[in-house]
Scaffold this motif. Structure first.
Motif, PDB file in Angstrom:
ATOM      1  N   ASP A  21       0.726  -1.526  -0.142  1.00 25.05           N
ATOM      2  CA  ASP A  21       0.004   0.247   0.233  1.00 25.05           C
ATOM      3  C   ASP A  21       0.891   1.376   0.340  1.00 25.05           C
ATOM      4  O   ASP A  21       1.778   1.160   1.399  1.00 25.05           O
ATOM      5  CB  ASP A  21      -0.859  -0.172   1.214  1.00 25.05           C
ATOM      6  N   LYS A  24       1.317   3.572   2.867  1.00 25.58           N
ATOM      7  CA  LYS A  24       1.882   3.318   4.209  1.00 25.58           C
ATOM      8  C   LYS A  24       3.438   2.871   3.914  1.00 25.58           C
ATOM      9  O   LYS A  24       4.062   2.497   4.586  1.00 25.58           O
ATOM     10  CB  LYS A  24       1.339   1.871   5.205  1.00 25.58           C
ATOM     11  N   SER A 174      -8.885  -4.612   4.533  1.00 27.39           N
ATOM     12  CA  SER A 174      -8.137  -4.072   4.796  1.00 27.39           C
ATOM     13  C   SER A 174      -7.962  -4.040   7.158  1.00 27.39           C
ATOM     14  O   SER A 174      -8.765  -3.224   7.440  1.00 27.39           O
ATOM     15  CB  SER A 174      -6.959  -3.197   4.822  1.00 27.39           C
ATOM     16  N   ASN A 223      -1.809  -5.841   5.245  1.00 24.53           N
ATOM     17  CA  ASN A 223      -1.562  -5.576   7.078  1.00 24.53           C
ATOM     18  C   ASN A 223       0.201  -6.196   7.547  1.00 24.53           C
ATOM     19  O   ASN A 223       0.842  -5.501   7.894  1.00 24.53           O
ATOM     20  CB  ASN A 223      -2.378  -5.178   7.373  1.00 24.53           C
ATOM     21  N   GLU A 226       3.325  -4.971   6.324  1.00 25.91           N
ATOM     22  CA  GLU A 226       3.590  -3.617   7.110  1.00 25.91           C
ATOM     23  C   GLU A 226       4.311  -4.249   8.563  1.00 25.91           C
ATOM     24  O   GLU A 226       4.675  -3.251   8.825  1.00 25.91           O
ATOM     25  CB  GLU A 226       2.849  -3.306   6.768  1.00 25.91           C
TER      26      GLU A 226
HETATM   27 MG   LIG Z   1      -4.084  -1.533   3.713  1.00 26.76          MG
END
Ligand SMILES: [Mg+2]
Ligand SMILES: CC(C)=CCC/C(C)=C/CC/C(C)=C/CC/C(C)=C/COP(=O)(O)OP(=O)(O)O
Ligand SMILES: O=P(O)(O)OC[C@@H](O)CO
Length: 246
Positions: A21, A24, A174, A223, A226
């Motif tokens: 993303d 992010k 998400s 996620n 991340e």
């Molecule tokens: Mg996301």
């Protein structure tokens, strides 16, 4: 691209796609290191896209960075600003359960001529938002399919198939607290012949395997990459061991 994905699925594999993303990403060098690890552990493609705050210049910078890895870079669009010829393909998706025609056909019509000019390959996809739905549900003004309403998910998936779409993306949103349920995946696969992509809240190898064994063809995680790249790698490795009968 489509043939690449289909051939991997036809081998009886369950694929993992890594969602990056752009909004992010604040440090491109660490993104490079994480992406290298994901590639080396067997992720099958990079998805690049986000719901809010994504600039096309940031998108291009990330697509350039990912060029070092010989796997597809596929745009996961939230709007028509996320189109770039640096990608290999785009999920040409329609949010079939949206109350806003823009997300069903408006954005697609606006984007199509540019996609043609850029000769960007399209992957015809029904984007079905389920349960929690997250930011995508809010932005896309979706009437979410309840987690337990499998009949509705089948109806939308069959409609997508009959309209010629080749992929159905079951999206819990998400960071969703609950993923799409394996039962929904199983019944959608039983009654339709689309390739099923599942994403939203998948953050453990166990859950990814449950969804894979239920019939998911492609598992998407964003996620968890991340937040905990090593956990993402364990998801990739566990999926790499799955062989399904086709
Ligand atoms: Mg996301
Ligand atoms: C085909 C073209 C060019 C546009 C399609 C436009 C459509 C149908 C968009 C669907 C609606 C929408 C808002 C989709 C979002 C898809 C997406 C990028 C989800 C992942 O977003 P994250 O950025 O991970 O979500 P968070 O910001 O909550 O983390
Ligand atoms: O970020 P997560 O929760 O992995 O979800 C991935 C994707 O389905 C989001 O649109």
């Amino acid at each position: 691209m489509r043939n690449y994905i289909k051939s991997l699925i036809d081998e009886g594999r369950v694929l993992h796609f890594s969602l990056i993303d752009p909004d992010k990403v604040d440090d491109l060098s660490s993104l490079y290191d994480v992406s290298k690890e994901l590639y080396e552990h067997g992720t099958s493609a990079f998805l690049v896209g986000g719901t809010l705050g994504v600039s096309s210049s940031k998108l291009d910078a990330i697509l350039d960075l990912l060029d070092d890895f010989p796997i597809p870079k596929i745009i996961f669009p939230s709007n028509i600003n996320l189109i770039s010829q640096k990608a290999d393909a785009i999920f040409f998706m329609s949010l079939l359960n949206s109350d806003d025609l823009y997300y069903v056909v408006g954005a697609q019509v606006a984007a199509a001529p540019l996609i043609k000019k850029l000769e960007l390959e399209t992957l015809p996809t029904a984007y079905l938002i389920v349960g929690h739905g997250g930011t995508a549900a809010h932005v896309g003004r979706a009437r979410v399919i309840p987690y337990d309403n499998v009949d509705l998910a089948v109806a939308y998936s069959l409609a997508a198939q009959y309209m010629g779409m080749e992929f159905v993306y079951l999206e819990a949103g998400s960071g969703a607290p609950e993923t799409v349920r394996p039962e929904m995946v199983q019944i959608v696969k039983r009654f339709s012949s689309v390739n099923v992509i599942v994403g939203g809240g998948i953050r453990s190898p166990e859950r990814a395997l449950e969804l894979a064994r239920a019939g998911a063809n492609i598992i998407v995680t964003g996620n968890v990459i991340e937040r905990d790249p090593h956990r993402a790698i364990s998801i990739i490795e566990s999926l790499g061991k799955v062989k399904v009968r086709e």
